[in-house]
Design a protein around this motif. Structure first.
Motif, PDB file in Angstrom:
ATOM      1  N   SER A   1      45.074  34.903  41.250  1.00  0.00           N
ATOM      2  CA  SER A   1      45.153  36.003  40.289  1.00  0.00           C
ATOM      3  C   SER A   1      44.130  35.781  39.180  1.00  0.00           C
ATOM      4  O   SER A   1      43.525  34.719  39.063  1.00  0.00           O
ATOM      5  N   LYS A   2      43.945  36.807  38.376  1.00  0.00           N
ATOM      6  CA  LYS A   2      43.008  36.742  37.238  1.00  0.00           C
ATOM      7  C   LYS A   2      43.792  36.898  35.954  1.00  0.00           C
ATOM      8  O   LYS A   2      44.463  37.921  35.822  1.00  0.00           O
ATOM      9  N   PRO A   3      43.677  36.055  34.962  1.00  0.00           N
ATOM     10  CA  PRO A   3      43.080  34.737  35.073  1.00  0.00           C
ATOM     11  C   PRO A   3      43.976  33.821  35.901  1.00  0.00           C
ATOM     12  O   PRO A   3      45.110  34.213  36.130  1.00  0.00           O
ATOM     13  N   PRO A   4      43.548  32.682  36.279  1.00  0.00           N
ATOM     14  CA  PRO A   4      42.295  31.985  35.943  1.00  0.00           C
ATOM     15  C   PRO A   4      41.113  32.356  36.845  1.00  0.00           C
ATOM     16  O   PRO A   4      39.985  32.061  36.479  1.00  0.00           O
ATOM     17  N   SER A   5      41.350  32.987  37.994  1.00  0.00           N
ATOM     18  CA  SER A   5      40.193  33.394  38.806  1.00  0.00           C
ATOM     19  C   SER A   5      39.656  34.715  38.275  1.00  0.00           C
ATOM     20  O   SER A   5      40.241  35.296  37.362  1.00  0.00           O
ATOM     21  N   THR A   6      38.569  35.192  38.850  1.00  0.00           N
ATOM     22  CA  THR A   6      38.096  36.547  38.545  1.00  0.00           C
ATOM     23  C   THR A   6      38.290  37.396  39.791  1.00  0.00           C
ATOM     24  O   THR A   6      38.704  36.878  40.826  1.00  0.00           O
TER      25      THR A   6
ATOM     26  N   ALA B   1      44.524  40.695  36.727  1.00  0.00           N
ATOM     27  CA  ALA B   1      44.785  41.231  38.073  1.00  0.00           C
ATOM     28  C   ALA B   1      45.661  40.258  38.840  1.00  0.00           C
ATOM     29  O   ALA B   1      45.639  39.048  38.590  1.00  0.00           O
ATOM     30  N   ASP B   2      46.436  40.799  39.743  1.00  0.00           N
ATOM     31  CA  ASP B   2      47.229  39.938  40.614  1.00  0.00           C
ATOM     32  C   ASP B   2      46.875  40.263  42.058  1.00  0.00           C
ATOM     33  O   ASP B   2      46.570  41.411  42.372  1.00  0.00           O
ATOM     34  N   TRP B   3      46.901  39.259  42.926  1.00  0.00           N
ATOM     35  CA  TRP B   3      46.539  39.548  44.332  1.00  0.00           C
ATOM     36  C   TRP B   3      47.618  40.408  44.958  1.00  0.00           C
ATOM     37  O   TRP B   3      48.802  40.287  44.648  1.00  0.00           O
ATOM     38  N   SER B   4      47.188  41.298  45.820  1.00  0.00           N
ATOM     39  CA  SER B   4      48.138  42.229  46.444  1.00  0.00           C
ATOM     40  C   SER B   4      48.804  41.572  47.634  1.00  0.00           C
ATOM     41  O   SER B   4      48.147  40.931  48.452  1.00  0.00           O
ATOM     42  N   HIS B   5      50.110  41.781  47.712  1.00  0.00           N
ATOM     43  CA  HIS B   5      50.877  41.200  48.819  1.00  0.00           C
ATOM     44  C   HIS B   5      50.811  42.134  50.032  1.00  0.00           C
ATOM     45  O   HIS B   5      51.772  42.810  50.357  1.00  0.00           O
TER      46      HIS B   5
ATOM     47  N   VAL C   1      34.505  34.846  56.243  1.00  0.00           N
ATOM     48  CA  VAL C   1      34.604  35.888  55.215  1.00  0.00           C
ATOM     49  C   VAL C   1      35.970  35.810  54.541  1.00  0.00           C
ATOM     50  O   VAL C   1      36.962  35.405  55.161  1.00  0.00           O
ATOM     51  N   ALA C   2      35.981  36.190  53.269  1.00  0.00           N
ATOM     52  CA  ALA C   2      37.248  36.254  52.540  1.00  0.00           C
ATOM     53  C   ALA C   2      37.547  37.710  52.228  1.00  0.00           C
ATOM     54  O   ALA C   2      36.637  38.486  51.891  1.00  0.00           O
ATOM     55  N   LEU C   3      38.799  38.096  52.364  1.00  0.00           N
ATOM     56  CA  LEU C   3      39.224  39.431  51.960  1.00  0.00           C
ATOM     57  C   LEU C   3      39.987  39.293  50.649  1.00  0.00           C
ATOM     58  O   LEU C   3      40.690  38.308  50.441  1.00  0.00           O
ATOM     59  N   ARG C   4      39.840  40.285  49.781  1.00  0.00           N
ATOM     60  CA  ARG C   4      40.557  40.246  48.496  1.00  0.00           C
ATOM     61  C   ARG C   4      41.055  41.647  48.179  1.00  0.00           C
ATOM     62  O   ARG C   4      40.304  42.636  48.327  1.00  0.00           O
ATOM     63  N   ALA C   5      42.305  41.738  47.768  1.00  0.00           N
ATOM     64  CA  ALA C   5      42.847  43.018  47.290  1.00  0.00           C
ATOM     65  C   ALA C   5      43.686  42.674  46.066  1.00  0.00           C
ATOM     66  O   ALA C   5      44.441  41.703  46.071  1.00  0.00           O
ATOM     67  N   VAL C   6      43.510  43.457  44.996  1.00  0.00           N
ATOM     68  CA  VAL C   6      44.236  43.144  43.764  1.00  0.00           C
ATOM     69  C   VAL C   6      44.885  44.385  43.167  1.00  0.00           C
ATOM     70  O   VAL C   6      44.420  45.507  43.360  1.00  0.00           O
ATOM     71  N   GLY C   7      45.968  44.133  42.432  1.00  0.00           N
ATOM     72  CA  GLY C   7      46.569  45.166  41.604  1.00  0.00           C
ATOM     73  C   GLY C   7      46.115  44.915  40.174  1.00  0.00           C
ATOM     74  O   GLY C   7      45.954  43.764  39.755  1.00  0.00           O
TER      75      GLY C   7
END
Ligand code: XMP
Length: 509
Positions: free
Chosen positions: A500-505, A467-471, A454-460
């Motif tokens: 981060s988004k972009p380039p990911s969603t 969006a940027d991934w949360s540290h 499983v992958a976990l994702r948290a973004v600001g």
């Protein structure tokens, strides 16, 4: 009368930000495409011309028709807006020879000019333009300059018309709010009475008038927008509001019961419809993300339609559509107006023949939350992370089975509960878990395992567009990962998404 500031959009990425800044001053404003100026300006107290990706020197550049505005209402041009005014009145706009991008300071400020009142010497501003106003028309006065840009701001003599070549709406213009307040309050004369309480009062009154004794049906999703819309309508028409909350089998763990309970607690007339089997059966074997979305969307419409038909003589369909979904933005590829498609509501059925009521369609997301707060709605509804309509269906990559839903619900629950327990939930904008369609080797005790990842994702983010991934703290990730692997049967590996988004969603599908 509702005092309104009209913002004419020339396609700048900052146009919506101007609107938010105006509203932060408790003044209502609307964005309209530059070529669709409303005919009735009786409630408009002033006009702002936005920036634009175009140059005023382009043959194709957007040209507004300002006869009903110029000299009749206060007018503020920002960047392109200012350059358009200067060029239109006989000034000269040319490509800038020096870099006019980024921070600059207002070395000269004419404090006698109402627009510049209270701005400090050397106030920092943010520039972002390729053209510059080189010569102003004769009846213009320079009101502020930077070291390199003489015409940083101007006023037209004997007219409440102003132009500035910097962006007062962006954070880096440190006194942008002072300038905007000068314009909106002192120059346009707005009274700053557009508050959450006044919005609730006038909207409830307007809904009463509009709906009378009619019955209204609304699909609740558990999210902020539909919930706030429901409470507003409930205040206006009480039991004539029929809410439907559908369990599509792809909700978070215990969500159906929890959310249903809190809606009932709020006094809403709400019916929970458990349609899990219908959705999960329809999805069997489907791997393609867009097809999964379609199946979920269409099944929802079927269920909702059937339920709505059980309500005798229902006349209206209420939706939690918010302002960003309905703003017409001008296409940067040409001045033709395009309408953004409704993200959440695109597929609602015309065949239901219901009239549509959208009480939040003038509000931004953060305003919806503020309205909710002013109506004393609980924070577990208002501060919920966004959750997509297709739910866990687009977080189980590939085909969906009941067992996969169970695994992901457990993983997601541990992650979200962990964020809440460690007071991190409100630090991130959205958090989610994804079940990957791969298996990995592990070892538990003396046994070799071959199980799910499983992958976990948290973004600001502010609006989900970027969006940027949360540290998140390593200790937190370690704790959650251990808990998931120890407690969720079928998972032997946890990874954390650092794109981060972009380039990911944000979502993986
Ligand atoms: P992406 O993955 O495009 O997501 O970066 C941006 C935001 O939109 C949500 N999202 C959806 N919401 N139906 C929805 O109601 C959908 O099909 C959908 N796809 C993405 C996503 O959760 C994020 O908040």
């Amino acid at each position: 009368m509702q005092e309104t500031i009209l913002i004419l959009d020339f396609g700048s990425q900052y146009t919506q930000l101007i609107a938010r800044r105006v509203r932060e001053l408790n003044v209502y404003c609307e964005i309209h495409p530059f070529n669709k100026i409303p005919k009735d300006l009786s409630e408009v107290k002033g006009v702002i011309l936005s920036g634009s990706p175009f140059s005023v020197r382009d043959a194709e550049s957007p040209v507004p028709e300002l006869e009903n505005i110029r000299g009749k209402l206060p007018l503020l041009g920002v960047c392109y807006g200012a350059q358009f005014l200067a060029q239109h009145d006989g000034g000269e706009v040319l490509p800038s020879k020096i870099r006019e991008y980024g921070r600059a300071n207002l070395g000269f400020i004419n404090q006698d000019c109402k627009l510049m009142h209270g701005m400090s010497n050397n106030s920092q501003v943010w520039m972002s333009h390729g053209d510059t106003i080189l010569n102003i028309p004769e009846n213009y006065d320079i009101i502020t300059s930077t070291e390199t840009v003489e015409v940083a701001g101007f006023k037209v003599r004997d007219e409440e018309t102003f132009g500035i070549q910097f962006h007062p709406e962006v954070y880096h213009t440190t006194e942008g709010a002072v300038l905007l307040k000068n314009f909106i309050v002192d120059i346009c004369g707005c009274h700053q009475q557009w508050t959450p309480d006044s919005f609730v009062e006038t909207t409830v009154e307007a809904l009463k008038q509009k709906l009378g004794n009619d019955k209204v049906v609304l699909g609740l999703s558990g999210g902020v927008d539909s919930s706030v819309a429901a409470i507003l309508l409930h205040k206006a028409i009480g039991k004539n509001l029929y809410c439907i909350f559908v369990d599509n089998g792809l909700l978070r763990k215990n969500e159906f019961e929890d959310v249903l309970y809190s809606y009932k607690d709020l006094g809403l007339n709400v019916k929970g419809v458990n349609a899990s089997d219908l959705f999960l059966d329809a999805l069997v074997g489907e791997e393609e993300p867009e097809k999964k979305r379609k199946i979920i969307g269409n099944t929802f419409i079927d269920v909702f339609d059937e339920e709505a038909h059980l309500i005798q003589d229902v006349k209206w369909l209420a939706q939690g559509t918010i302002y960003p979904d309905v703003i017409e933005s001008i296409s940067v590829k040409g001045p033709s107006a395009t309408i953004k498609s409704h993200h959440n509501v695109g597929g609602l059925p015309d065949f239901m023949k219901l009239k549509v009521v959208e009480p939040l369609n003038t509000l931004f997301k953060d305003e919806v939350r503020r309205i909710g707060r002013s109506m004393d709605m609980p924070s577990h509804i208002l501060d919920r992370h966004p959750f997509p309509g297709p739910g866990l269906g687009i977080r189980i990559l590939g085909d969906i089975t009941r067992e996969k839903v169970r695994i992901l619900q457990e993983v997601d629950h541990i992650f979200i509960q962990g964020l809440r327990d460690d007071d991190l939930y409100n630090d991130v904008w959205q958090s989610l878990a994804v079940l990957l369609p791969v298996k990995s080797v592990g070892v538990m005790g003396d046994e070799r395992t071959y199980e799910n990842v499983v992958a976990l994702r948290a973004v600001g983010s502010t609006d989900g567009m970027t969006a940027d991934w949360s540290h998140l703290p390593y200790e937190f990730l370690a704790k959650v990962s251990n808990k998931i692997i120890n407690q969720v049967k079928g998972v032997n590996r946890v990874v954390y998404d650092i794109s981060s988004k972009p380039p990911s969603t944000i979502e993986w599908e």
